[in-house]
Design a protein around this motif. Structure first.
Motif, short mmCIF file in Angstrom:
data_model
loop_
_atom_site.label_atom_id
_atom_site.label_comp_id
_atom_site.label_asym_id
_atom_site.label_seq_id
_atom_site.Cartn_x
_atom_site.Cartn_y
_atom_site.Cartn_z
N PRO A 1 0.83 -1.22 0.00
CA PRO A 1 0.00 0.00 0.00
C PRO A 1 0.86 1.26 0.00
N TYR A 2 0.42 2.26 -0.74
CA TYR A 2 1.13 3.53 -0.80
C TYR A 2 0.79 4.42 0.40
N GLU A 3 1.55 5.50 0.57
CA GLU A 3 1.27 6.47 1.63
C GLU A 3 0.17 7.41 1.14
N PRO A 4 -1.01 7.41 1.79
CA PRO A 4 -2.13 8.21 1.27
C PRO A 4 -1.93 9.71 1.45
N LYS A 5 -2.43 10.46 0.44
CA LYS A 5 -2.39 11.91 0.50
C LYS A 5 -3.72 12.51 0.99
N GLY A 6 -4.76 11.70 1.06
CA GLY A 6 -6.06 12.17 1.50
C GLY A 6 -6.96 10.99 1.83
N PHE A 7 -8.25 11.28 2.02
CA PHE A 7 -9.21 10.24 2.40
C PHE A 7 -10.45 10.33 1.52
N ILE A 8 -11.02 9.16 1.22
CA ILE A 8 -12.33 9.07 0.56
C ILE A 8 -13.23 8.24 1.45
N PRO A 9 -14.11 8.90 2.25
CA PRO A 9 -15.02 8.13 3.10
C PRO A 9 -16.15 7.51 2.30
N VAL A 10 -16.55 6.30 2.69
CA VAL A 10 -17.62 5.56 2.00
C VAL A 10 -18.59 5.06 3.06
N ASP A 11 -19.86 5.41 2.91
CA ASP A 11 -20.91 5.00 3.85
C ASP A 11 -21.84 4.01 3.15
N LEU A 12 -22.03 2.85 3.76
CA LEU A 12 -22.84 1.78 3.17
C LEU A 12 -24.24 1.81 3.76
N ASN A 13 -25.24 1.80 2.89
CA ASN A 13 -26.64 1.79 3.31
C ASN A 13 -27.38 0.66 2.61
N GLU A 14 -28.65 0.48 2.99
CA GLU A 14 -29.42 -0.62 2.41
C GLU A 14 -29.60 -0.46 0.92
N ASN A 15 -29.93 0.74 0.48
CA ASN A 15 -30.32 0.95 -0.91
C ASN A 15 -29.35 1.82 -1.68
N SER A 16 -28.20 2.16 -1.06
CA SER A 16 -27.26 3.05 -1.73
C SER A 16 -25.90 2.98 -1.05
N VAL A 17 -24.92 3.56 -1.72
CA VAL A 17 -23.57 3.74 -1.17
C VAL A 17 -23.20 5.20 -1.37
N SER A 18 -22.81 5.87 -0.28
CA SER A 18 -22.46 7.29 -0.35
C SER A 18 -20.95 7.46 -0.34
N VAL A 19 -20.46 8.41 -1.14
CA VAL A 19 -19.03 8.67 -1.26
C VAL A 19 -18.81 10.18 -1.20
N LEU A 20 -17.77 10.61 -0.50
CA LEU A 20 -17.39 12.03 -0.46
C LEU A 20 -16.20 12.21 -1.38
N LEU A 21 -16.44 12.85 -2.53
CA LEU A 21 -15.42 13.00 -3.55
C LEU A 21 -15.16 14.48 -3.80
N ASP A 22 -13.93 14.92 -3.53
CA ASP A 22 -13.56 16.34 -3.67
C ASP A 22 -14.53 17.24 -2.90
N GLU A 23 -14.84 16.82 -1.67
CA GLU A 23 -15.73 17.56 -0.76
C GLU A 23 -17.14 17.69 -1.30
N GLU A 24 -17.53 16.82 -2.23
CA GLU A 24 -18.90 16.78 -2.73
C GLU A 24 -19.48 15.40 -2.47
N PRO A 25 -20.59 15.33 -1.73
CA PRO A 25 -21.20 14.03 -1.44
C PRO A 25 -21.95 13.47 -2.65
N ILE A 26 -21.75 12.18 -2.91
CA ILE A 26 -22.42 11.49 -4.01
C ILE A 26 -23.13 10.28 -3.43
N LEU A 27 -24.37 10.07 -3.84
CA LEU A 27 -25.14 8.91 -3.41
C LEU A 27 -25.40 8.02 -4.61
#
Length: 407
Positions: A173-199
């Motif tokens: 694994p490389y040394e990360p420069k940032g974070f991409i949080p991922v939230d798992l839900n029943e009917n969707s997966v949410s991702v925070l990409l470039d400080e913009e939330p995507i569902l």
């Protein structure tokens, strides 16, 4: 890292009969190995082989001897799995049941060739001539090496399913420069990409209920042992459909993290997560949906794909991620507003409106150690961009979707 590719081949009657003969004798050896293991209290490959090899060699004289080795390995895995389930109180029988048999092969029992795959039988070597598909070529030409083991399973209509295993060393694994949080839900997966939330919608609820109604109509007033019922149930591809969505979604997320040299942040879900979630839930339909949502399977799919590309994954405490204000740490007040399950709530301290999935993403970011100031305004509801399932499976990347939405 290990990947298995399944090839389906139609063979002539002579080849099918030779493989059927091997399958029958392999099943007999496997049954004897399981019986010996239960009777003697052993489950290791070495002890099983030492206990039954002589008798099985006499009984199956014309069969290549390495089938006894692979059957003992198969029996060892089955016994260990059964004993583990019994310790956890999840075994429903007093002994492992041998329902279906997949014949295991080692490097003495099969030979790979692009023109044909050859398998050793009592009647000599027989050839299978599969049509190699895109996934096979992707692994073969993508730096993966062929493993020594393989498997085959016989189907009706002279069809053979052949399983080829590929192996590859796990990249560092490389040394990360940032974070991409991922939230798992029943009917969707949410991702925070470039400080913009995507569902990203997965339609798991619709798929689960749709297939449940189909199963109910097939089984209504009939026994599940009925051959016609079993045939129709086999045609339902709910598991394959969900697995396909998980794999595509995992690759989208991992490739975004890989290209930006970021780490993926996930909730560290407990083992058997659905059983914890359904406690106190009396609605049968909701309990069914939770059990079939496969949160852990989605998490594991992302982790497995991340290992392939050397993307770091951080697992953080999942408690209160969607109910805590990321700014003040206060409990968000979700009040019903014409809905039994409101998605937007209000912080009692600062008055911010928070969408559940967006709050979870920023809390995951905080738990991962990102201390940057909150980029969002304090009065808006912060609704995420919703990406329909008809869009994201065909997208080259999440950034391409965001660019099209902005245009």
């Amino acid at each position: 890292m290990v990947r298995t590719v399944k090839l389906r081949v139609r063979v002539n009657h002579e080849v099918y009969f030779a493989l059927k003969e091997v399958e029958g004798e392999y099943r007999g050896i496997l049954e004897d190995a399981l019986e010996y293991g239960l009777r003697s209290g052993v489950n290791s490959f070495v002890m099983l082989k030492a206990g039954i090899y002589g008798a099985e060699r006499e009984k199956h004289g014309g069969l290549p001897s390495h089938y006894i080795y692979t059957a003992c390995e198969d029996a060892s895995m089955r016994l260990k799995s059964f004993l583990k389930l019994r310790r956890l109180g999840r075994a429903y029988t007093d002994r492992p049941e041998l329902r279906s048999v997949t014949v295991h092969l080692d490097d003495h029992l099969w030979r790979f060739g692009l023109d044909a795959i050859r398998v050793a039988t009592k009647r000599g070597w027989v050839g299978l001539e599969p049509q190699y598909h895109k996934l096979f070529w992707m692994y073969l030409n993508g730096g993966w090496g062929l493993a020594s083991e393989a498997r085959f399973k016989l189907l009706e209509g002279n069809f053979v399913e052949f399983f080829i295993v590929f192996k590859k060393d796990e990249p560092k694994p490389y040394e990360p420069k940032g974070f991409i949080p991922v939230d798992l839900n029943e009917n969707s997966v949410s991702v925070l990409l470039d400080e913009e939330p995507i569902l990203l919608e997965t339609n798991t609820k619709k798929i689960t209920l749709g297939y449940e109604y189909r199963r109910w109509r097939i089984e209504k007033g009939r026994s599940t042992k009925d051959r016609d019922v079993r045939r129709k149930l086999k045609k339902l591809r709910e598991r394959d459909k969900k697995a396909d969505a998980r794999r595509k979604l995992a690759k989208l997320i991992v490739m975004e993290a890989y290209e930006s040299r970021s780490a993926i942040v996930l909730e560290n879900l407990p083992k058997r997560a659905p059983e914890h979630m359904v406690k106190g839930v009396k609605d049968k339909q909701l309990r069914l949906r939770i059990y079939h949502s496969a949160f852990s399977s989605m998490k594991n799919a992302i982790i497995e794909k991340a290992r392939e590309y050397g993307v770091p994954v951080m697992l953080v405490n999942p408690s209160h991620t969607s109910t805590t204000c990321p700014i003040h740490g206060a409990r968000i007040n979700y009040r019903p507003n014409g809905s039994n399950a409101p998605r937007v709530g209000k912080c009692p301290v600062g008055g911010e409106l928070w969408h559940r999935d967006v709050a979870a993403l920023y809390n995951l970011l905080r738990k991962a150690g990102d201390g940057r100031p909150m980029p969002l305004a304090s009065t808006g509801p912060h609704d995420p961009h919703v990406i329909n399932m008809s869009v994201w499976p065909r997208a080259k990347s999440l950034h391409s979707i965001m660019s099209e939405m902005k245009v």
